[in-house]
Design a protein around this motif. Structure first.
Motif, PDB file in Angstrom:
ATOM      1  N   GLN A  69       0.905  -1.297   0.009  1.00 14.69           N
ATOM      2  CA  GLN A  69       0.091   0.248   0.175  1.00 14.69           C
ATOM      3  C   GLN A  69       0.975   1.434   0.082  1.00 14.69           C
ATOM      4  N   VAL A  70       1.906   1.269   0.634  1.00 19.29           N
ATOM      5  CA  VAL A  70       2.765   2.535   0.905  1.00 19.29           C
ATOM      6  C   VAL A  70       3.395   2.670  -0.491  1.00 19.29           C
ATOM      7  N   LEU A  71       3.894   1.547  -1.114  1.00 19.66           N
ATOM      8  CA  LEU A  71       4.701   1.954  -2.215  1.00 19.66           C
ATOM      9  C   LEU A  71       3.978   2.118  -3.321  1.00 19.66           C
ATOM     10  N   ALA A  72       2.510   1.634  -3.370  1.00 17.03           N
ATOM     11  CA  ALA A  72       1.490   1.973  -4.371  1.00 17.03           C
ATOM     12  C   ALA A  72       0.994   3.515  -4.239  1.00 17.03           C
ATOM     13  N   GLU A  73       0.982   4.040  -3.185  1.00 22.01           N
ATOM     14  CA  GLU A  73       0.805   5.290  -3.000  1.00 22.01           C
ATOM     15  C   GLU A  73       1.781   6.224  -3.344  1.00 22.01           C
ATOM     16  N   VAL A  74       3.093   5.906  -3.184  1.00 25.61           N
ATOM     17  CA  VAL A  74       4.364   6.608  -3.714  1.00 25.61           C
ATOM     18  C   VAL A  74       4.322   6.434  -5.041  1.00 25.61           C
ATOM     19  N   LEU A  75       4.324   5.601  -5.499  1.00 26.07           N
ATOM     20  CA  LEU A  75       4.374   5.434  -7.114  1.00 26.07           C
ATOM     21  C   LEU A  75       3.142   6.259  -7.716  1.00 26.07           C
ATOM     22  N   LYS A  76       2.036   6.338  -7.242  1.00 28.52           N
ATOM     23  CA  LYS A  76       0.719   6.893  -7.639  1.00 28.52           C
ATOM     24  C   LYS A  76       1.083   8.420  -7.567  1.00 28.52           C
ATOM     25  N   ALA A  77       1.841   8.941  -6.710  1.00 30.52           N
ATOM     26  CA  ALA A  77       1.882  10.361  -6.241  1.00 30.52           C
ATOM     27  C   ALA A  77       3.254  10.761  -6.848  1.00 30.52           C
ATOM     28  N   HIS A  78       4.156  10.056  -7.085  1.00 30.71           N
ATOM     29  CA  HIS A  78       5.266  10.424  -7.430  1.00 30.71           C
ATOM     30  C   HIS A  78       6.042   9.753  -8.642  1.00 30.71           C
ATOM     31  N   SER A  79       6.873  10.172  -9.356  1.00 28.87           N
ATOM     32  CA  SER A  79       7.797   9.613 -10.143  1.00 28.87           C
ATOM     33  C   SER A  79       9.405   9.336  -9.916  1.00 28.87           C
ATOM     34  N   PRO A  80       9.457   8.401  -9.010  1.00 32.58           N
ATOM     35  CA  PRO A  80      10.860   8.154  -8.536  1.00 32.58           C
ATOM     36  C   PRO A  80      11.937   7.958  -9.510  1.00 32.58           C
ATOM     37  N   GLU A  81      12.980   8.494  -9.443  1.00 36.39           N
ATOM     38  CA  GLU A  81      14.187   8.531 -10.706  1.00 36.39           C
ATOM     39  C   GLU A  81      14.703   7.193 -10.040  1.00 36.39           C
ATOM     40  N   LEU A  82      14.720   6.665  -9.068  1.00 36.43           N
ATOM     41  CA  LEU A  82      15.801   5.635  -8.337  1.00 36.43           C
ATOM     42  C   LEU A  82      14.872   4.936  -7.318  1.00 36.43           C
ATOM     43  N   LEU A  83      14.908   3.546  -7.424  1.00 31.83           N
ATOM     44  CA  LEU A  83      14.591   2.620  -6.177  1.00 31.83           C
ATOM     45  C   LEU A  83      15.644   1.978  -5.799  1.00 31.83           C
ATOM     46  N   ILE A  84      15.930   1.923  -4.517  1.00 33.54           N
ATOM     47  CA  ILE A  84      17.085   1.062  -4.093  1.00 33.54           C
ATOM     48  C   ILE A  84      16.624   0.121  -3.095  1.00 33.54           C
ATOM     49  N   ALA A  85      17.026  -1.172  -3.222  1.00 33.48           N
ATOM     50  CA  ALA A  85      16.741  -2.135  -2.279  1.00 33.48           C
ATOM     51  C   ALA A  85      18.151  -2.441  -1.395  1.00 33.48           C
ATOM     52  N   ASP A  86      18.051  -2.329  -0.189  1.00 29.02           N
ATOM     53  CA  ASP A  86      18.967  -2.515   0.580  1.00 29.02           C
ATOM     54  C   ASP A  86      18.822  -3.702   1.653  1.00 29.02           C
ATOM     55  N   GLY A  87      19.299  -4.827   1.217  1.00 31.64           N
ATOM     56  CA  GLY A  87      19.215  -6.155   2.006  1.00 31.64           C
ATOM     57  C   GLY A  87      18.595  -7.053   1.130  1.00 31.64           C
ATOM     58  N   ALA A  88      18.737  -8.416   1.660  1.00 34.90           N
ATOM     59  CA  ALA A  88      18.395  -9.622   0.839  1.00 34.90           C
ATOM     60  C   ALA A  88      16.705  -9.485   0.861  1.00 34.90           C
ATOM     61  N   TYR A  89      15.987  -9.079   1.967  1.00 36.25           N
ATOM     62  CA  TYR A  89      14.719  -9.435   1.940  1.00 36.25           C
ATOM     63  C   TYR A  89      13.988  -8.014   1.328  1.00 36.25           C
ATOM     64  N   ALA A  90      14.860  -7.140   1.231  1.00 35.96           N
ATOM     65  CA  ALA A  90      14.327  -5.793   0.652  1.00 35.96           C
ATOM     66  C   ALA A  90      14.392  -6.211  -0.947  1.00 35.96           C
ATOM     67  N   SER A  91      15.360  -6.677  -1.315  1.00 30.48           N
ATOM     68  CA  SER A  91      15.635  -6.843  -2.806  1.00 30.48           C
ATOM     69  C   SER A  91      14.383  -7.712  -3.306  1.00 30.48           C
ATOM     70  N   GLN A  92      14.022  -8.908  -2.462  1.00 25.22           N
ATOM     71  CA  GLN A  92      12.907  -9.855  -2.952  1.00 25.22           C
ATOM     72  C   GLN A  92      11.650  -8.975  -2.875  1.00 25.22           C
ATOM     73  N   GLU A  93      11.505  -8.272  -1.922  1.00 26.95           N
ATOM     74  CA  GLU A  93      10.374  -7.626  -1.930  1.00 26.95           C
ATOM     75  C   GLU A  93      10.143  -6.549  -2.815  1.00 26.95           C
ATOM     76  N   LEU A  94      10.872  -5.679  -3.168  1.00 31.54           N
ATOM     77  CA  LEU A  94      11.034  -4.730  -4.271  1.00 31.54           C
ATOM     78  C   LEU A  94      10.521  -5.418  -5.524  1.00 31.54           C
ATOM     79  N   GLU A  95      11.187  -6.688  -6.010  1.00 30.37           N
ATOM     80  CA  GLU A  95      11.080  -7.097  -7.120  1.00 30.37           C
ATOM     81  C   GLU A  95       9.662  -8.114  -7.164  1.00 30.37           C
ATOM     82  N   ARG A  96       9.200  -8.291  -5.987  1.00 28.62           N
ATOM     83  CA  ARG A  96       7.900  -8.673  -6.065  1.00 28.62           C
ATOM     84  C   ARG A  96       6.773  -7.811  -6.355  1.00 28.62           C
ATOM     85  N   ILE A  97       7.218  -6.906  -5.599  1.00 29.44           N
ATOM     86  CA  ILE A  97       5.904  -5.802  -5.525  1.00 29.44           C
ATOM     87  C   ILE A  97       5.742  -5.053  -7.168  1.00 29.44           C
TER      88      ILE A  97
END
Length: 99
Positions: A69-97
């Motif tokens: 929900q948080v990432l969906a709202e961020v992506l809806k309201a903004h156009s991020p130029e860069l997404l960073i995943a820091d950590g093994a679980y963060a990488s898996q979650e960002l890829e999944r979402i």
């Protein structure tokens, strides 16, 4: 930045990424001249340095909706130029979402 918490500094300071790992990320952001226009979302709401794989899986499953929900709202309201995943679980979650 979607980041796996490391250490317990975040709990003491009530700020994300204030430990040694967070300082490295802040240094990277400064070197990239990003300034203070970034958002940090932790994969889980508390430190899990000693957690087992099963504990990580449980907490990730219980907090999945929050991250989505948080990432969906961020992506809806903004156009991020860069997404960073820091950590093994963060990488898996960002890829999944983002799929």
């Amino acid at each position: 930045i979607l980041a796996d918490p490391q250490g317990y500094d975040d709990l003491i300071t009530a700020r994300a990424l204030t430990g040694a790992r967070g300082q490295k990320l802040h240094g990277l952001l400064e070197a990239m001249e990003i300034g203070d226009e970034y958002l940090v979302i932790k994969t889980v709401p508390f430190g899990m340095d000693e957690a087992s794989q099963d504990e990580w899986n449980t907490v990730l499953a219980e907090t999945r909706s929050y991250r989505e929900q948080v990432l969906a709202e961020v992506l809806k309201a903004h156009s991020p130029e860069l997404l960073i995943a820091d950590g093994a679980y963060a990488s898996q979650e960002l890829e999944r979402i983002l799929k």
